[in-house]
Design a protein around this motif. Structure first.
Motif, mmCIF file in Angstrom:
data_model
loop_
_atom_site.group_PDB
_atom_site.id
_atom_site.type_symbol
_atom_site.label_atom_id
_atom_site.label_comp_id
_atom_site.label_asym_id
_atom_site.label_seq_id
_atom_site.Cartn_x
_atom_site.Cartn_y
_atom_site.Cartn_z
ATOM 1 N N GLY A 1 0.896 -0.711 0.069
ATOM 2 C CA GLY A 1 0.074 -0.341 0.260
ATOM 3 C C GLY A 1 0.986 1.582 0.055
ATOM 4 O O GLY A 1 2.152 1.387 -1.243
ATOM 5 N N GLY A 2 0.036 2.721 0.946
ATOM 6 C CA GLY A 2 1.208 3.668 0.864
ATOM 7 C C GLY A 2 2.108 3.725 1.952
ATOM 8 O O GLY A 2 2.407 2.749 2.143
ATOM 9 N N GLY A 3 2.977 5.013 1.643
ATOM 10 C CA GLY A 3 3.376 5.195 3.217
ATOM 11 C C GLY A 3 4.923 5.659 1.837
ATOM 12 O O GLY A 3 5.299 5.394 0.677
ATOM 13 N N TYR A 4 5.167 6.858 2.560
ATOM 14 C CA TYR A 4 5.832 8.133 1.614
ATOM 15 C C TYR A 4 7.248 8.174 2.310
ATOM 16 O O TYR A 4 8.210 9.649 2.341
ATOM 17 N N ASN A 5 7.628 7.707 3.842
ATOM 18 C CA ASN A 5 8.456 7.795 4.823
ATOM 19 C C ASN A 5 9.074 6.615 4.427
ATOM 20 O O ASN A 5 9.400 5.351 5.445
ATOM 21 N N HIS A 6 10.777 6.994 4.340
ATOM 22 C CA HIS A 6 11.315 5.420 3.944
ATOM 23 C C HIS A 6 12.150 5.000 5.124
ATOM 24 O O HIS A 6 11.665 3.948 4.660
ATOM 25 N N GLU A 7 12.189 5.227 5.835
ATOM 26 C CA GLU A 7 12.007 4.902 7.622
ATOM 27 C C GLU A 7 10.709 3.887 7.952
ATOM 28 O O GLU A 7 10.715 3.153 8.354
ATOM 29 N N ASN A 8 9.736 4.827 8.085
ATOM 30 C CA ASN A 8 8.779 4.250 8.412
ATOM 31 C C ASN A 8 8.520 3.358 6.971
ATOM 32 O O ASN A 8 7.949 1.653 7.575
ATOM 33 N N ILE A 9 8.542 3.078 5.932
ATOM 34 C CA ILE A 9 8.181 1.753 5.005
ATOM 35 C C ILE A 9 9.339 0.544 5.602
ATOM 36 O O ILE A 9 8.306 -0.841 5.891
ATOM 37 N N ALA A 10 10.369 0.684 5.588
ATOM 38 C CA ALA A 10 11.392 -0.479 6.011
ATOM 39 C C ALA A 10 11.003 -1.104 7.081
ATOM 40 O O ALA A 10 10.960 -2.125 6.996
ATOM 41 N N LYS A 11 10.544 -0.078 8.713
ATOM 42 C CA LYS A 11 10.071 -0.713 9.387
ATOM 43 C C LYS A 11 8.811 -1.548 9.994
ATOM 44 O O LYS A 11 8.314 -2.678 10.219
ATOM 45 N N THR A 12 7.707 -0.785 9.208
ATOM 46 C CA THR A 12 6.595 -1.422 9.161
ATOM 47 C C THR A 12 6.467 -2.150 8.608
ATOM 48 O O THR A 12 5.504 -3.723 8.353
ATOM 49 N N TRP A 13 6.814 -2.600 6.392
ATOM 50 C CA TRP A 13 6.155 -3.476 6.177
ATOM 51 C C TRP A 13 7.675 -4.978 6.690
ATOM 52 O O TRP A 13 6.970 -5.654 6.287
ATOM 53 N N THR A 14 8.304 -4.694 7.394
ATOM 54 C CA THR A 14 9.249 -5.715 8.134
ATOM 55 C C THR A 14 8.552 -6.206 8.778
ATOM 56 O O THR A 14 8.455 -7.026 9.344
ATOM 57 N N ALA A 15 7.745 -5.876 9.570
ATOM 58 C CA ALA A 15 7.056 -6.083 10.585
ATOM 59 C C ALA A 15 6.372 -6.928 9.987
ATOM 60 O O ALA A 15 5.588 -7.468 10.770
ATOM 61 N N VAL A 16 5.320 -6.454 9.413
ATOM 62 C CA VAL A 16 4.034 -7.569 9.494
ATOM 63 C C VAL A 16 4.769 -8.342 8.223
ATOM 64 O O VAL A 16 4.572 -9.501 9.094
ATOM 65 N N VAL A 17 6.090 -9.014 7.810
ATOM 66 C CA VAL A 17 6.406 -9.919 7.253
ATOM 67 C C VAL A 17 6.815 -10.418 8.334
ATOM 68 O O VAL A 17 6.331 -12.098 8.869
ATOM 69 N N SER A 18 7.339 -10.304 9.488
ATOM 70 C CA SER A 18 7.968 -10.963 10.670
ATOM 71 C C SER A 18 6.806 -11.739 10.820
ATOM 72 O O SER A 18 7.108 -12.362 11.525
ATOM 73 N N ALA A 19 5.673 -10.894 11.235
ATOM 74 C CA ALA A 19 4.608 -11.215 11.884
ATOM 75 C C ALA A 19 4.122 -12.237 11.497
ATOM 76 O O ALA A 19 3.611 -13.121 11.390
ATOM 77 N N LEU A 20 3.972 -12.204 9.799
ATOM 78 C CA LEU A 20 3.678 -13.108 9.372
ATOM 79 C C LEU A 20 3.776 -14.778 8.811
ATOM 80 O O LEU A 20 3.427 -15.460 8.587
ATOM 81 N N ALA A 21 5.410 -14.388 9.212
ATOM 82 C CA ALA A 21 6.379 -15.203 9.185
ATOM 83 C C ALA A 21 6.692 -16.395 10.443
ATOM 84 O O ALA A 21 7.055 -17.397 10.972
ATOM 85 N N GLU A 22 5.375 -15.680 11.704
ATOM 86 C CA GLU A 22 5.673 -16.482 12.993
ATOM 87 C C GLU A 22 5.272 -17.583 12.522
ATOM 88 O O GLU A 22 4.046 -18.048 12.549
#
Ligand code: ZN
Length: 315
Positions: free
Chosen positions: A294-315
């Motif tokens: 989806g959206g997201g235009y602050n690069h630091e936020n994209i990196a930490k948010t999407w990896t947090a989601v992937v991490s949760a999905l991989a649990e």
């Protein structure tokens, strides 16, 4: 079944969807996520897959043939806009959208074949485009293409779409407003303060679809506390409708510090939503959960948010 039950799609063909280095929706969005994923060694917990290309036939499962023709034409020279001034044409645009849509459809195939239970496509979740036009940086609506694919190809009767991007998913909502098969849930910044201005709490679906849509407008500067207070409404709604497949648009523009919105969640909100949706997917959908960046235009936020989601999905 492969060793991991989750997959993530990465590659330059996905990064190519965007409007250049100087636009908020540029190729760096993909790259900062990719770098963070490898830095955190998440590739040991998910399978990394390459983007997959499709063609106009797949786009036309949701979009009108006339609009797809317009994309093909404007892709040649990359001149002008595809809407009233938000979404510029770019050279190679047709190929880029064929990769976004093709990757989404490939993820659906793999989940429906039970090769994986969860999938994440970072450059996807283009939730503003309508059947016959672009809107808000979205040339196509890959969410709509995914939903129609699940209805038409797989004959599903109840597909859930959950959207926590700062913006209302108007292109999805209005395209399926009268379709009771789409269980729609959207938490977004109140339309009185942010584009696209829609998604009032009174918008719950029309006709036979009345009651199948849940819009939750959040006040500007809404934080994690408010998100966690509202979240049980999402779960209750999904429990009531018992979907067969869950799509999750986890836009990072609802995280504090985004340059174009005023929301103030942390990545914990997105990780929690992913984790809870995975539990519901296990209960009703045979685990099938497809998340889109989806959206997201602050690069630091994209990196930490999407990896947090992937991490949760991989649990
Ligand atoms: Zn957004």
């Amino acid at each position: 079944m492969t060793s991991n039950f989750s997959c993530v799609y990465l590659g330059d063909k996905l990064a190519a969807y965007g409007f250049g280095e100087n636009h908020p929706f540029g190729p760096q969005r993909h790259h900062v996520f990719e770098q963070a994923l490898y830095r955190q060694a998440l590739d040991q917990h998910v399978d990394i897959l390459s983007p997959v290309k499709t063609d106009n036939k797949t786009l036309e499962i949701f979009h009108t043939a006339e609009y797809v023709e317009k994309i093909i034409e404007q892709s040649k020279f990359g001149v002008g806009y595809l809407d009233n001034g938000d979404t510029p044409a770019f050279i190679g645009m047709y190929e880029a959208v064929c990769y976004v849509a093709g990757t989404m459809v490939n993820a659906i195939e793999r989940l429906m074949d039970a090769q994986y239970k969860r999938a994440f496509v970072p450059i996807a979740g283009l939730h503003h485009a309508r059947r016959n036009t672009a809107a808000g940086f979205c040339v196509i609506n890959d969410c709509g293409i995914a939903i129609e694919t699940l209805f038409k190809k797989y004959r599903l009767q109840r597909v859930a779409y959950v959207d926590i991007d700062a913006h209302h998913g108007d292109g999805v909502f209005y395209s399926f407003e009268e379709d009771p098969r789409l269980i729609f849930v959207d938490l977004h910044e109140d339309g009185r303060f942010l584009y696209p201005g829609t998604g009032d709490i009174s918008e719950t679906g029309r006709g036979s679809a009345a009651g199948t849509k849940l819009n939750i407008p959040m006040p500007p500067r809404a934080d994690d506390e408010l998100f966690f207070n509202m979240w049980p409404h999402v779960e209750n709604f999904l429990e009531k409708h018992q979907p067969e497949f869950i799509l999750f648009q986890c836009g990072a523009d609802s995280i504090k510090g985004d340059p174009i919105t005023d929301m103030a969640y942390s990545e914990k909100a997105h990780a929690y939503a992913a984790k809870r949706l995975a539990i519901i997917a296990d209960k009703y959908c045979g685990g099938k959960l497809l998340a889109m960046g989806g959206g997201g235009y602050n690069h630091e936020n994209i990196a930490k948010t999407w990896t947090a989601v992937v991490s949760a999905l991989a649990e």
